[in-house]
Design an enzyme around this catalytic site. Structure first.
Site, PDB file in Angstrom:
ATOM      1  N   CYS A  87      -6.995  33.518 -21.171  1.00 40.34           N
ATOM      2  CA  CYS A  87      -7.110  33.726 -19.725  1.00 40.34           C
ATOM      3  C   CYS A  87      -6.243  34.894 -19.275  1.00 40.34           C
ATOM      4  O   CYS A  87      -6.683  35.740 -18.485  1.00 40.34           O
ATOM      5  CB  CYS A  87      -6.729  32.450 -18.986  1.00 40.34           C
TER       6      CYS A  87
ATOM      7  N   CYS B 267      -6.533  24.118 -17.099  1.00 40.27           N
ATOM      8  CA  CYS B 267      -7.009  24.051 -15.711  1.00 40.27           C
ATOM      9  C   CYS B 267      -8.371  23.373 -15.597  1.00 40.27           C
ATOM     10  O   CYS B 267      -8.614  22.626 -14.650  1.00 40.27           O
ATOM     11  CB  CYS B 267      -7.066  25.460 -15.117  1.00 40.27           C
TER      12      CYS B 267
END
Length: 387
Positions: free
Chosen positions: A99, A205
């Protein structure tokens, strides 16, 4: 030189204090909320909506504009898609490193620079560079270096180890030299107490509040197979799929004198080899083979000519650094010899390299080397043969 700064706002205390410090220093600050995942739990509640509302409230308090940037498609293609492919192949990935590399310090960085007119970006990461937390020591003729934060528990250089030097050169880490307690105290002092009291988000997440096993089962087909004792070769239980297990993890196998731990996963046969006992010698190795590394700055002296370079290694961000010798092969992959054996070195995770307080970069682990048992046996056989 650096006037307009776009800061990533997550709705948490770290980015809140970062934005406050930027505003206090007189920068023209713009907030950006990155939407990377559409997460709605079983009750229909989306945690991302609450984070966005918190980000909006912060920006109103600080009188700075806020833009929501949608990276959901990019995240799916560049992070989550690779995450699933790795799990299907029996490999354990690290989506946080991906990410940062592909979204925050590539897509977001270029969006801020090219569309929002930013001179620099800022994030709430616990990390530092030689250019200072606000790029006050920026030198266009000097290489940027990623440096560890003074808070060893919160240091996030491990997760930043594959970002580009181009992005790092124009990145501010306003809280990088602070500890988490200092950040929370500062938030309370300047009227941002709500963010200091907010529960910190942990874990991946996109998993949300679900168990990881439940989450991953929604995307990868369950394919049961045997647990096989590596010492005896006998089947000792059944697993529900390679993707549910990672190297070193304790297995839930009943009726055994001592617990089993995952040693190796075999995609072709769907067999998981297990070792009895947490500290079984086969779980330890002092050698690692990696893919081609991604360097922010390569360790000085490293080349494909077989030169040995000394630095420090970790493959889990909370574990102590271990001294190592690194050699780059002609294929630009790395062979790493550790000063002491480590447990459960896992394919798909990242070997991250340091010296002193600098993080050079990282390389994805292809496989651990032979266990200390096999290494010792090999040395013994060579000694007998020479005798």
């Amino acid at each position: 030189m650096f006037r307009r700064v776009v800061v990533g706002i997550s709705g948490g205390v770290d980015s809140a204090v970062s934005a406050y410090l930027l505003k206090k220093r007189g920068f023209e600050v713009c907030g950006a909320f990155m939407k990377n995942w559409d997460l709605i739990d079983e009750s229909g509640y989306c945690s991302g909506e609450q984070d966005f509302e918190d980000a909006q409230r912060l920006c109103r308090t600080l009188s700075i504009p806020l833009e929501e940037i949608n990276f959901v498609k990019d995240y799916w293609v560049e992070v989550f898609g690779n995450f699933l492919k790795d799990y299907e192949a029996g490999i354990t990935p690290n989506p946080d490193i991906l990410c940062n590399r592909h979204i925050k310090f590539n897509r977001f960085f270029h969006h801020a620079r090219e569309r929002l007119g930013a001179d620099a970006i800022a994030t709430g990461h616990y990390a530092r560079t030689n250019f200072g937390p606000f790029l006050e020591r920026y030198n266009e003729n000097e290489k940027v270096r990623l440096l560890m934060a003074p808070d060893p528990i919160k240091d996030q250089t491990f997760f930043l180890s594959q970002i580009s030097a181009e992005a790092l050169r124009r990145t501010m880490f306003p809280i990088g030299a602070l500890t988490k307690p200092q950040v929370k105290r500062l938030a309370i002092e300047v009227g941002l107490e709500a963010y200091a009291r907010k529960k910190e988000s942990m874990g991946i997440c996109f998993v949300g509040k679900r168990s990881f096993q439940q989450f991953i089962g929604e995307y990868i087909e369950t394919k049961p197979g045997p647990f096989v004792d590596v010492d005896s070769g006998r089947e000792v239980g059944q697993h529900a799929g390679l993707h549910h297990w990672t190297v070193g993890q304790k297995c839930k196998i009943g009726g055994c004198p001592q617990p089993y731990y995952v040693l190796r996963k075999h995609r072709e046969s769907n067999v998981i080899e297990v070792a009895a006992g947490h500290d079984h010698p086969l779980l330890y190795t002092d050698m690692v083979y990696t893919e081609r590394p991604v360097w922010i700055n390569a360790p000085p002296g490293l080349s494909s000519e077989g030169r040995v370079v000394r630095c420090e290694f970790r493959f889990q961000h909370t574990k102590p650094l271990v001294g190592c010798s690194v050699i780059e092969t002609h294929g630009r992959q790395l062979f790493v010899k550790l000063d002491r054996p480590l447990r459960a070195i896992t394919p798909g995770q990242y070997a991250v390299f340091y010296r002193n307080e600098e993080c050079f970069g990282s390389a994805r682990i292809l496989q651990p080397g032979p266990s200390i048992v096999y290494s010792a046996a090999s040395v013994s056989l060579k000694s007998e043969a020479s005798g």
